[in-house]
Design an enzyme around this catalytic site. Sequence first.
Site, PDB file in Angstrom:
ATOM      1  N   ARG A   1       3.151 -76.482  -7.710  1.00  0.00           N
ATOM      2  CA  ARG A   1       3.555 -76.162  -6.344  1.00  0.00           C
ATOM      3  C   ARG A   1       3.683 -74.646  -6.236  1.00  0.00           C
ATOM      4  O   ARG A   1       4.646 -74.081  -6.737  1.00  0.00           O
ATOM      5  CB  ARG A   1       4.910 -76.841  -6.063  1.00  0.00           C
ATOM      6  CG  ARG A   1       5.226 -77.032  -4.594  1.00  0.00           C
ATOM      7  CD  ARG A   1       6.660 -77.540  -4.436  1.00  0.00           C
ATOM      8  NE  ARG A   1       7.590 -76.455  -4.658  1.00  0.00           N
ATOM      9  CZ  ARG A   1       8.861 -76.625  -5.006  1.00  0.00           C
ATOM     10  NH1 ARG A   1       9.361 -77.821  -5.188  1.00  0.00           N
ATOM     11  NH2 ARG A   1       9.646 -75.575  -5.186  1.00  0.00           N
TER      12      ARG A   1
ATOM     13  N   HIS B   1       9.514 -75.632  -1.830  1.00  0.00           N
ATOM     14  CA  HIS B   1       9.365 -77.052  -1.466  1.00  0.00           C
ATOM     15  C   HIS B   1       8.951 -77.214  -0.007  1.00  0.00           C
ATOM     16  O   HIS B   1       8.055 -77.981   0.318  1.00  0.00           O
ATOM     17  CB  HIS B   1      10.674 -77.791  -1.729  1.00  0.00           C
ATOM     18  CG  HIS B   1      10.695 -79.198  -1.221  1.00  0.00           C
ATOM     19  ND1 HIS B   1       9.970 -80.200  -1.809  1.00  0.00           N
ATOM     20  CD2 HIS B   1      11.321 -79.769  -0.155  1.00  0.00           C
ATOM     21  CE1 HIS B   1      10.155 -81.340  -1.136  1.00  0.00           C
ATOM     22  NE2 HIS B   1      10.973 -81.102  -0.133  1.00  0.00           N
TER      23      HIS B   1
ATOM     24  N   TYR C   1      15.994 -71.568  -8.225  1.00  0.00           N
ATOM     25  CA  TYR C   1      15.811 -72.449  -9.384  1.00  0.00           C
ATOM     26  C   TYR C   1      14.510 -72.236 -10.148  1.00  0.00           C
ATOM     27  O   TYR C   1      14.305 -72.812 -11.192  1.00  0.00           O
ATOM     28  CB  TYR C   1      15.897 -73.912  -8.937  1.00  0.00           C
ATOM     29  CG  TYR C   1      14.917 -74.294  -7.853  1.00  0.00           C
ATOM     30  CD1 TYR C   1      13.613 -74.661  -8.166  1.00  0.00           C
ATOM     31  CD2 TYR C   1      15.276 -74.250  -6.500  1.00  0.00           C
ATOM     32  CE1 TYR C   1      12.704 -74.993  -7.173  1.00  0.00           C
ATOM     33  CE2 TYR C   1      14.375 -74.581  -5.498  1.00  0.00           C
ATOM     34  CZ  TYR C   1      13.095 -74.952  -5.839  1.00  0.00           C
ATOM     35  OH  TYR C   1      12.194 -75.277  -4.858  1.00  0.00           O
TER      36      TYR C   1
HETATM   37  C1  LIG Z   1      13.945 -91.851  -1.419  1.00  0.00           C
HETATM   38  C2  LIG Z   1      14.036 -90.408  -1.107  1.00  0.00           C
HETATM   39  N1  LIG Z   1      14.990 -89.684  -1.715  1.00  0.00           N
HETATM   40  C3  LIG Z   1      15.055 -88.359  -1.475  1.00  0.00           C
HETATM   41  C4  LIG Z   1      14.171 -87.752  -0.636  1.00  0.00           C
HETATM   42  C5  LIG Z   1      14.258 -86.266  -0.368  1.00  0.00           C
HETATM   43  N2  LIG Z   1      13.081 -85.599  -0.942  1.00  0.00           N
HETATM   44  C6  LIG Z   1      12.047 -85.257  -0.162  1.00  0.00           C
HETATM   45  S1  LIG Z   1      10.805 -84.617  -1.048  1.00  0.00           S
HETATM   46  C7  LIG Z   1      11.639 -84.774  -2.482  1.00  0.00           C
HETATM   47  C8  LIG Z   1      11.011 -84.350  -3.771  1.00  0.00           C
HETATM   48  C9  LIG Z   1       9.833 -85.171  -4.094  1.00  0.00           C
HETATM   49  O1  LIG Z   1       9.266 -84.702  -5.275  1.00  0.00           O
HETATM   50  P1  LIG Z   1       7.827 -85.152  -5.727  1.00  0.00           P
HETATM   51  O2  LIG Z   1       7.692 -86.609  -5.573  1.00  0.00           O
HETATM   52  O3  LIG Z   1       7.574 -84.582  -7.058  1.00  0.00           O
HETATM   53  O4  LIG Z   1       6.872 -84.500  -4.642  1.00  0.00           O
HETATM   54  P2  LIG Z   1       6.668 -82.940  -4.330  1.00  0.00           P
HETATM   55  O5  LIG Z   1       7.569 -82.617  -3.198  1.00  0.00           O
HETATM   56  O6  LIG Z   1       6.980 -82.187  -5.563  1.00  0.00           O
HETATM   57  O7  LIG Z   1       5.252 -82.811  -3.944  1.00  0.00           O
HETATM   58  C10 LIG Z   1      12.894 -85.320  -2.263  1.00  0.00           C
HETATM   59  C11 LIG Z   1      13.892 -85.561  -3.305  1.00  0.00           C
HETATM   60  C12 LIG Z   1      13.220 -88.562  -0.007  1.00  0.00           C
HETATM   61  N3  LIG Z   1      12.347 -88.053   0.866  1.00  0.00           N
HETATM   62  N4  LIG Z   1      13.164 -89.879  -0.265  1.00  0.00           N
END
Ligand SMILES: Cc1ncc(C[n+]2csc(CCOP(=O)(O)OP(=O)(O)O)c2C)c(N)n1
Lengths: 341, 325
Positions: A258, A262, A271
Amino acid sequence: MATRERTRKARSREQRHDYLLSEAQLEEMYYYMLLARRLSERMLILNRQGRAPFVIAGAGQEAAQVGAAMALERGTDYLAPYYRDLAMNLVFGMTAREAMLNVLGKRDDPNSYGRQMPAHWSSPARRIVTQSSVVATQLVHAVGIALGARLRGEQLVVMACCGEGATSRGDFHEALNFAAIHRLPVIFFVENNGYAISERTEKEMPVPHVADRARAYDMHAAIVDGMDCVAVYQTVKPAVDQARRGGGPWLIEAKCYRLWAHSSEDDDTRYRPRKELEEWAKKDPITVFRERVLADGIFPREDLEEIEAHVEEEVRDAVEWALAQPDPAPEDALTHVYKEY
Amino acid sequence: MAVLRMRDALREALREEMRRNPKIFLMGEDIGKYGGSYAVTAGLLEEFGEERVRDTPIAESVIVGAGIGAAMAGYHPMVELMTINFSFLALDQIVNNAAKLLYMSNGQINVPLVIRMASGGGSQLGATHSHSLEGLYAHFPGLKVVCPAFPADAKGLLKRAFRDQNTVIFIEHTANYGLRGEVPDDPDFLIEFGQANIVREGRDVTIVGYSGSVHQALRAAEILAEQEEVEAEVIDLRTLRPLDIATVVESVKKTNRCVVVEDDWKFGGFAGEIAALVMEHAFDWLDAPVARVCSKDVPMPYNRTLEYAALPSEEDVVDAVLAMF
Ligand SMILES: Cc1ncc(C[n+]2csc(CCOP(=O)(O)OP(=O)(O)O)c2C)c(N)n1
Ligand SMILES: [Mg+2]
């Protein structure tokens, strides 16, 4: 792209052979990766200008997304993307203008008509299915879409995408298990970008690779360098072909990074070590692709520059046009709670 | 007294309680170095270390379920869920387990657990991040439901949640995190559950709210006073379960009118519970049926215009009040 006419020089046969892709496909790769990146950059600018309340983008993941989406059959196969997958949607036919309508929450945004947060991609006509913000929920839907296709006797493949963080969710495991039991044609495509918001993969799972999890479900798995669009295509294409022939589901992990925070709400300096970011920035999939095709003599520089100019113009047009489009009216909030019939 | 924002008041409560009680530890997504989605836990990792401030995988069911298990094992965990919508992924753990284990074990196993989550619309977070479902949790016997509207209450109530022996669902409105207010720094400052607060006195109508809608009720009361010469009494319920209906009833007996405001949907919602209780206890004092001002019956849309259209407004509250005269 197809409408662009150009004369080309003859190129080395062996080198093209190495890529297992036609020149047109390689051009397409570069075009879609670049279009996604430039659109995302403009979206972030619109956010900073206060015109787009929220932006979440896939910078660093374009190679994984384009390589994977190009391995599918557009118009036949289904895509259940996640929020970073702008580039996949572009490959599936979403236009730059539509992407801009989406980030601006405009009335005519075909993804959700301003109802969903941006980047919750949807286009039923193009077989892109919508998703909830709750991560990994699209994976279980993908299983059902594949099941439906099997019941109808249609030979199609469903690609369901998520980040590595989402693979901690029960839905991920339930989807894999179900798909594997019934040998459904689903490609679970995980874009491992090293982070789930602030949490590094060590805090998300004890195994080094998401793909390791496939063994528990006796399904095929592959790990691919997600910064290399050609490698991703070459890995995903045979898996798609095999799944289409009834060979069962695949779990494919694309190792990427990434490159941005975020989302527009996030300050990643809290972080993420700058040094790490700088190292990965050197592997930017778009720059790497460009340098490689140039070095291998696939395209002359002018061809790439032509694509770049085309993308710039397309993005400029999309922004200007989308900003001028109407916002929804208050009463638009009240429709489609139930299907009228 | 210090002037703190809501998020800082919540953090103070966590810090003081963690210092006081070594059995308290925290779990949730991005609560460590990141400091939580709404910066409530910022700095706690540095003070208490990873054993007591634990980043979890994205797996809401095990976050809550492990909290329940640790509570069974003698701890008093707090788990943070990013939004109330995500708490549905742990609904079985909350509803079929945390709320029932004491009863099902005939009093042998209690679950002293604090489950914090954000709720509420108005922040353009769409249909799977912004609902107000406090009333849903209040429906389940075995759960206590707390939903503060002011920084001082947030602190006093969160501290009180750690003195409880039951599971407390602690719900914070996203639009309130930055709200400032005076907060006592006495480490023994606690606010009892089941005590509503009259946040504005008035003689003409009682407006009842909780969490974000208290502020809406207060703004409506200002409009009513300035433009209509109507003096509204505004009551902040602070906890939905236990519920202090006595304060509401007493007020209605004085004002003879009652409007309930909430961000939740009207059909089957908590405002209907308040209306029924007021009817049961103060029917003869009412000059008009109890009115409810709630969200439209739609999932929360993203676009600002659409979201405003879905949410109740100050004008809706004012109109509901004026319709009673
Ligand atoms: C069930 C749930 N818990 C928490 C969130 C909040 N949230 C949104 S994106 C994210 C991180 C997701 O990480 P990853 O799956 O690695 O995808 P990335 O954003 O790194 O592409 C979180 C915790 C959510 N959308 N859904
Ligand atoms: Mg990730």
